[in-house]
Enzyme design. Sequence first.
Site, PDB file in Angstrom:
ATOM      1  CE  LYS A 207      -3.605   2.344   2.593  1.00 37.44           C
ATOM      2  NZ  LYS A 207      -4.553   2.315   3.687  1.00 37.44           N
ATOM      3  CD  GLU A 213       9.374  -6.112   6.982  1.00 33.45           C
ATOM      4  OE1 GLU A 213       9.041  -5.037   6.427  1.00 33.45           O
ATOM      5  OE2 GLU A 213       9.313  -6.298   8.208  1.00 33.45           O
ATOM      6  N   GLY A 268      -4.848  -1.897   4.865  1.00 38.30           N
ATOM      7  CA  GLY A 268      -4.054  -3.024   4.384  1.00 38.30           C
ATOM      8  C   GLY A 268      -4.687  -4.374   4.696  1.00 38.30           C
ATOM      9  NE  ARG A 269      -6.282  -3.838  10.887  1.00 39.54           N
ATOM     10  CZ  ARG A 269      -5.654  -2.664  10.985  1.00 39.54           C
ATOM     11  NH1 ARG A 269      -4.522  -2.465  10.327  1.00 39.54           N
ATOM     12  NH2 ARG A 269      -6.151  -1.687  11.705  1.00 39.54           N
ATOM     13  CD  GLU A 354      -1.674  -4.314  11.412  1.00 38.95           C
ATOM     14  OE1 GLU A 354      -2.305  -4.170  10.355  1.00 38.95           O
ATOM     15  OE2 GLU A 354      -0.451  -4.548  11.426  1.00 38.95           O
ATOM     16  CG  HIS A 385      -3.982 -36.016  16.723  1.00 33.61           C
ATOM     17  ND1 HIS A 385      -4.261 -37.214  17.341  1.00 33.61           N
ATOM     18  CD2 HIS A 385      -4.948 -35.826  15.798  1.00 33.61           C
ATOM     19  CE1 HIS A 385      -5.344 -37.748  16.789  1.00 33.61           C
ATOM     20  NE2 HIS A 385      -5.780 -36.918  15.855  1.00 33.61           N
ATOM     21  CE  LYS A 507       6.004  -0.780   9.834  1.00 32.92           C
ATOM     22  NZ  LYS A 507       4.989  -0.173   8.980  1.00 32.92           N
TER      23      LYS A 507
END
Length: 544
Positions: A207, A213, A268-269, A354, A385, A507
């Site tokens: 965005k 990253e 973004g999410r 978030e 399990h 950040k």
Amino acid sequence: MTQTSTLNSLPAWSALQSHYDAISGERLRDWFAPQNDAAPTRAERFTFEGGGLTIDFSKNRISDATLQLLVQLAEEAGVTKRRDAMFNGDIVNITEHRAALHTALRAQSPDAPFHAQVQAEKAKMAAFSDRVRDGSWTGYTGKRIRHVVNIGIGGSDLGPKMVVHALHHLASKELDTHFVSNVDGADLYNVLEQIDAEETLAIIVSKTFTTLETMTNAHSMRDWFLKAGCPEDQLSKHFVGVSANPAEVVKFGIAKENVFEMWDWVGGRYSLWSAVGLSIMISVGPKNFDALLQGADAMDQHFRTAPLAVNLPVLMGMIGIWYRNFFGSQSDLIAPYSQALHYLPSYLQQLEMESNGKSARLDGKMVDYPTAAVIWGEPGTNGQHAFFQMLHQGPTLIPIDFIAVLTPEHPLVDHHAKLLANCFAQSEALMLGRTLEEAKKVAGPGKEELATHLSFPGNRPTTTIMLDALTPQTLGALIALYEHKVLVQGTVWDINSFDQWGVELGKILGKVVEADITAASTDAAKHDSSTSALIARARKALKR
Ligand code: F6P
């Protein structure tokens, strides 16, 4: 500093407090017991439908009165008003001064905000996807594209990755879709080892187009293409960008016509419905992408129009608040009994944590109640399990969302009965438990000391969400259900579900620490002794 909040002073809040004192000791197994007159109708009374989904809430620690009070709380807290404000495009994200209009991306009505803009971008995506899918979009040597690599992180990765995996059964057999998110070079490197530059398309999704990253991976990918022999002037055949910051995309070197836009009114999410979902569209085709949007829109319409008392996102959100704020639960388990929904829990982690992992109220004061719970999960039956032991016999209350897909998307039908049986049996066992008396019988004569180990407290709340099949429509509705649940809870908690300031400090410090690891010399004294020592170890290991 904690302030007395308006939430605690709402009439429904205090009524719920007294109601909690009255019913928290009640047992689900008694509510379902044959001698209880209301038992036969309990499942029916607490099962609701909307947007193509069915949800059975009956194995929750709720009575009719609980639901009435929770709905009253939703009303008093202003859920209806905030819901309408969001759909209308009001500035609901007040700290960033933005609307939150993910619903406009899937709105089928031409009256929805930004409709023309949204449709134009979608048409551009569809034209491009068709060319990649039919092989007419070729790489620098004229070969068709066989590998699509989505480079993005957070909302630019988790949503598309989750959906591409969930709809794998509808994916083009000509294409493999890969997702690279981590700045750990292993993530990109492992993908590069499997693919051929001549047949690869990279979609750089960000965005902001400034995320460390994503930009690091995008630059490394560019270098890889050049090293593999792709001439610089042919790179445009291998790179497209998706961003709300198109100028930065062009600066990176992506051709202007290869830029797909999203907008600052899409969080973004919440963005998989936009061009951020380009990898989804390429994988399953524009028609299936449209069906995904239609499914989400069906849930939007349900959320917008159904009375709060039968409104799925409202009920889910409010029952979540019942456990978090009254029972003091700390986490929610998402248990999709569907391997295809493998990435749903991690997608929901970002969506919920978030969005609602906040302590500042809308008026800038601090909350004096818990907000977002920890979200975690794994597909069933694998979780059974691994960690289900704790759910059954640990002392901690963990509400669970079971997600059951009633018909399989593959031909191995006999597996499916076993899968569903396990899902339903788990919720039954968690609800019923096993009393000490029952456990003594299981242990057998003379082995009474084993009975405490064999007894289960039961009364563990679960919700079962049912999809008739895993289709783009039902998946769209499922995702929208959780998005709106987040809005409902954020409204009651009086927080901004659409910003994420909490990620900023790390950040900023990350850039400083990176410089201190890589620089020729470093001033260790500017950090605390722990961080300085860690930096020194990294410098030594990396021979700086
Ligand atoms: O740092 C958090 C975050 O901003 C998320 O909200 C977002 O989804 C992710 O980073 C990626 O951001 P972008 O799409 O701008 O690269």
